[in-house]
Scaffold this motif. Structure first.
Motif, PDB file in Angstrom:
ATOM      1  N   ARG A   1      -0.539   7.380   2.768  1.00 16.95           N
ATOM      2  CA  ARG A   1      -0.975   6.173   2.402  1.00 16.95           C
ATOM      3  C   ARG A   1      -1.483   5.144   1.074  1.00 16.95           C
ATOM      4  N   ASN A   2      -3.135   5.756   1.780  1.00 18.31           N
ATOM      5  CA  ASN A   2      -4.141   5.723   0.785  1.00 18.31           C
ATOM      6  C   ASN A   2      -3.798   6.247  -0.398  1.00 18.31           C
ATOM      7  N   HIS A   3      -2.981   7.091  -1.205  1.00 19.20           N
ATOM      8  CA  HIS A   3      -2.310   7.847  -2.295  1.00 19.20           C
ATOM      9  C   HIS A   3      -1.150   6.654  -2.740  1.00 19.20           C
ATOM     10  N   GLY A   4      -0.984   5.494  -2.237  1.00 24.37           N
ATOM     11  CA  GLY A   4       0.038   4.341  -2.848  1.00 24.37           C
ATOM     12  C   GLY A   4       1.704   5.481  -2.910  1.00 24.37           C
TER      13      GLY A   4
ATOM     14  N   LEU B   1       1.070  -1.336  -0.106  1.00 24.40           N
ATOM     15  CA  LEU B   1      -0.456   0.227   0.134  1.00 24.40           C
ATOM     16  C   LEU B   1       1.176   1.425   0.074  1.00 24.40           C
ATOM     17  N   ASN B   2       2.038   1.080   0.413  1.00 28.18           N
ATOM     18  CA  ASN B   2       2.639   2.302   0.626  1.00 28.18           C
ATOM     19  C   ASN B   2       3.363   2.904  -0.418  1.00 28.18           C
TER      20      ASN B   2
ATOM     21  N   GLY C   1       1.665   1.748  -3.464  1.00 26.44           N
ATOM     22  CA  GLY C   1       0.540   1.644  -4.669  1.00 26.44           C
ATOM     23  C   GLY C   1       0.797   0.632  -5.552  1.00 26.44           C
TER      24      GLY C   1
END
Length: 361
Positions: free
Chosen positions: A288-291, A95-96, A98
């Protein structure tokens, strides 16, 4: 990004199959002595309790170190990539960066096969410039079972599988970063037997933080037969407030409490590095949500990140409410990771000099 198989690797199982529970300890020691000089660029991140931010820390440090290698290359200096490996079955490191769900994401199947069945060792090259990673995920949960079966036949040599694998590829990389959890002792033994330097992320100030450090110290002592060089190199504090560019009493008091415990254990207080990651959970989650690692996210938040394919500026990231991310906050956290990485590498290089000096003596 592309999946590649690293060639020229010899059988890992072939090495451990010459051992059993009845093997002479000197034979194990001889193998360990052969492996150790090749593993002094292997950095492990773990702690004796969960929720301490080890994956966030490891992924961001991998990115910072890779950026440093890119800068060296841009200056015409010799440079090597960084390798990031997550041993956990959740595979959150994907996730980190993306990359979760991409075509090459096999949930750790190729890693499981390479580690426990001598299949090709595959990495994803170019996750970021000078940064490669190994895919992890649900198949990592099968590693303990496979290693246990090998342990039943070949004794403690089974815990050296990862060390044997990494010793064959370590020359390709400046640093290899291992991210492994406290949840499974088999996974921890594999990680501890492979790495030379340990980073212990610490978040919060309750007694559980202290207990987690004690648990890790105990695990290090237990693995000495398989790795005489592993030691805690740095304690990385994250999620602490900063006022007037100085830490608050929450962190200073915790540092002193841990310092006293280190004194009692005869451990150098130098593991308490000065740099730390400030409180910024909202920004970290958004990154994290944006990778994106923190440094990349800061560039994006400031409207400075260029899409590598189109060459155009990337769209600035927004939160779930549509608000633009705060670039200053993002740059502050990115700077913290850079400072932490700088101190960690300084300590590791100093420690490697000490180890090499002991070898010469």
């Amino acid at each position: 990004m592309e999946r590649v198989s690293l060639d020229g690797l010899s059988s890992r199982l072939g090495v451990i199959k010459s051992f059993s529970d009845m093997s002479d300890p000197e034979e194990i020691s001889s193998l360990v002595s052969e492996l150790r000089p090749r593993l002094r660029n292997v950095i492990g991140t773990t702690i004796g309790k969960g929720g301490e931010g080890k994956t966030t820390v490891t992924a961001n440090l991998a990115y910072v170190l890779a950026q440093a290698e890119k800068a060296r290359a841009d200056q015409g200096k010799p440079a090597k990539p960084i390798l990031y490996i997550e041993l956990d079955s959740n595979g959150n490191g994907r996730l980190n960066f993306g990359v979760r769900g991409m075509p090459f994401d096999d949930d750790g199947l190729s890693f499981l096969d390479a580690l426990t069945d001598d299949k090709d060792f595959q990495v994803i090259e170019g996750v970021r410039p000078y940064l490669d990673m190994v895919m992890s995920g649900r198949h990592n949960a099968d590693i303990p079972t496979a290693v246990t079966k090998l342990h039943d036949k070949h004794g403690v040599s089974a815990y050296l599988l990862l060390a044997i694998l990494l010793a064959q590829i370590s020359h390709r990389y400046r640093w290899i970063l291992l991210d492994f959890s406290p949840g499974d002792k088999m996974i921890q033994r594999l990680g501890l037997a492979a790495c030379t330097h340990l980073l212990a992320p610490m978040k919060g100030s309750d007694n559980a933080v202290i207990e987690g450090l004690g648990t890790l110290a105990g695990l290090v002592r237990q693995v000495r037969r398989l790795n005489s060089e592993v030691a805690i190199t740095s304690l990385v504090f994250l999620g602490y407030q900063r006022r007037n560019d100085e830490p608050t009493s929450q962190l200073t008091n915790l540092r002193e409490k841990i310092g006293l415990l280190l004194d009692q254990g005869g451990i150098d207080r130098g593991v308490l590095i000065d740099a730390y990651i400030r409180d910024g959970e909202t920004t970290a989650n958004l990154a994290r949500n944006h990778g994106m690692p923190a440094g990349e996210f800061a560039q994006a938040a400031a409207g400075l990140l260029t899409d590598p394919e189109s060459g155009e500026l990337s769209e600035r990231p927004r939160d779930e409410n549509g608000r633009l991310a705060d670039p200053q906050r993002a740059f502050d956290i990115a700077s913290d990771y850079t400072n932490v990485a700088r101190e960690v590498v300084q300590r590791i290089r100093h420690r490697n000099q000490e180890i090499q000096g002991a070898d010469a003596a």
